[in-house]
Design a protein around this motif. Structure first.
Motif, short mmCIF file in Angstrom:
data_model
loop_
_atom_site.label_atom_id
_atom_site.label_comp_id
_atom_site.label_asym_id
_atom_site.label_seq_id
_atom_site.Cartn_x
_atom_site.Cartn_y
_atom_site.Cartn_z
N THR A 104 -1.62 -6.90 3.85
CA THR A 104 -0.83 -5.78 3.32
C THR A 104 -1.26 -4.49 4.01
OG1 THR A 104 -0.69 -6.89 1.17
CG2 THR A 104 -0.15 -4.54 1.22
N LYS A 105 -0.30 -3.77 4.54
CA LYS A 105 -0.58 -2.52 5.23
C LYS A 105 0.35 -1.43 4.71
CE LYS A 105 -2.02 -4.80 9.53
NZ LYS A 105 -1.80 -4.91 11.00
N LYS A 106 -0.12 -0.18 4.76
CA LYS A 106 0.71 0.95 4.35
C LYS A 106 0.62 2.06 5.38
CE LYS A 106 -2.76 3.11 1.28
NZ LYS A 106 -3.11 4.37 1.93
N VAL A 115 5.44 0.06 3.39
CA VAL A 115 4.53 -1.03 3.06
C VAL A 115 5.00 -2.29 3.78
CG1 VAL A 115 3.43 -2.32 1.20
CG2 VAL A 115 4.26 0.00 0.77
N THR A 116 4.10 -2.92 4.51
CA THR A 116 4.41 -4.16 5.22
C THR A 116 3.50 -5.26 4.72
OG1 THR A 116 5.04 -2.92 7.19
CG2 THR A 116 4.62 -5.26 7.48
N VAL A 117 4.10 -6.35 4.26
CA VAL A 117 3.34 -7.49 3.73
C VAL A 117 3.69 -8.72 4.56
CG1 VAL A 117 2.78 -8.89 1.72
CG2 VAL A 117 3.49 -6.49 1.42
N THR A 135 4.24 -6.84 -4.93
CA THR A 135 3.36 -5.78 -4.46
C THR A 135 3.28 -4.71 -5.54
OG1 THR A 135 3.85 -6.14 -2.12
CG2 THR A 135 2.95 -4.01 -2.72
N THR A 182 7.53 -11.78 6.80
CA THR A 182 7.14 -10.38 6.61
C THR A 182 8.19 -9.66 5.77
OG1 THR A 182 5.94 -10.29 8.71
CG2 THR A 182 6.62 -8.19 7.76
N MET A 200 -2.16 -0.59 -2.18
CA MET A 200 -1.16 -1.62 -2.45
C MET A 200 -1.84 -2.98 -2.58
SD MET A 200 1.35 0.55 -1.91
CE MET A 200 1.68 2.05 -0.96
N SER A 202 -0.83 -7.05 -2.98
CA SER A 202 0.25 -8.03 -2.92
C SER A 202 -0.30 -9.41 -3.27
CB SER A 202 0.85 -8.08 -1.51
OG SER A 202 1.33 -6.81 -1.11
N SER A 217 -4.54 -7.02 0.07
CA SER A 217 -4.38 -5.61 -0.31
C SER A 217 -4.74 -4.69 0.86
CB SER A 217 -5.25 -5.28 -1.52
OG SER A 217 -6.59 -5.06 -1.13
N THR A 218 -4.37 -3.44 0.71
CA THR A 218 -4.75 -2.45 1.71
C THR A 218 -6.23 -2.11 1.63
OG1 THR A 218 -4.00 -0.72 0.17
CG2 THR A 218 -2.46 -1.40 1.89
#
Length: 220
Positions: A104-106, A115-117, A135, A182, A200, A202, A217-218
């Motif tokens: 998980t990135k923000k 937000v990319t999961v 998320t 994704t 975040m 997820s 998570s981030t």
């Protein structure tokens, strides 16, 4: 396998205050690389400011737990319900490993977050078709100079702020082994959040058994 602990709490719940202190010192503080925690502030037994700032999402979540008495914790969806987990359960889940890896990135865009999961099946994915990818936005820590409720608490970790899902309410088809999927979301910031403290979390959950397959998570 990261350990997800979801909690229902309220600033007017006196037993919650004692449990929150014990949970933080015995589990959260000593497992920063194992445990991911979400605190949903509900509307009973007292008035809670964080409930009213996210009440639609909180109502949906607390209903899925069956409106239990407080304090209430759910570990890994169905591994343990009621009390917060002990270290032995945390270690058991973490050491079990998972066929899914969740990253998980923000990105902070100023007025919004992107937000990319990414979910990757690093092993053979579990069978079944009732999986959802969730998320949650949490505010990592909130400190008040005076207690906002009647139980005396002034420090609040991982306060739930918002749920983010795709247009199919989070439903996903798990990728085949060695493959990934994704999801990307855009979340408009709320002026009541401390954006610098937003993280975040997820997770993929089996909606039939409620088992959490893994978490990303981030904060990882």
């Amino acid at each position: 396998k990261y350990v997800l602990v979801e909690q229902l709490t309220n600033v007017g719940c006196s037993p919650c205050a004692a449990d929150n202190v014990a949970f933080k010192s015995s589990i959260l503080d000593v497992n920063p690389n194992k445990v991911r925690h979400i605190a949903y502030h509900v509307n009973y037994p007292g008035v809670d400011i964080w409930y009213y700032e996210a009440q639609d999402d909180v109502n949906s979540k607390k209903g899925s737990f069956g409106l239990p008495a407080l304090p209430y914790f759910a570990t890994q969806g169905n591994a343990q319900k009621g009390a917060y987990p002990g270290q032995s359960l945390v270690d058991q889940i973490y050491n079990a490993k998972s066929p899914l890896k969740i990253v998980t990135k923000k990105v902070d865009n100023g007025t919004s977050f992107t937000v990319t999961v990414t979910v990757t099946s690093v092993g053979a994915p579990p069978t079944g078709t009732s999986y959802r990818l969730y998320t949650a936005l949490v505010e990592k820590s909130i400190t008040k100079l005076t207690p906002p409720g009647t139980n005396g608490e002034t420090y609040f970790p991982n306060v739930f702020r918002k749920t983010v899902t795709n247009t199919s309410w989070g439903a996903i088809t798990l990728p085949a082994q060695g493959k990934s999927l994704t999801e990307t979301y855009t979340v408009t910031k709320n002026s009541k959040w401390n954006s610098a403290a937003i993280e975040m979390i997820s997770w993929v959950q089996d909606m039939n058994t409620k088992e959490v397959i893994n978490v990303g998570s981030t904060m990882d």
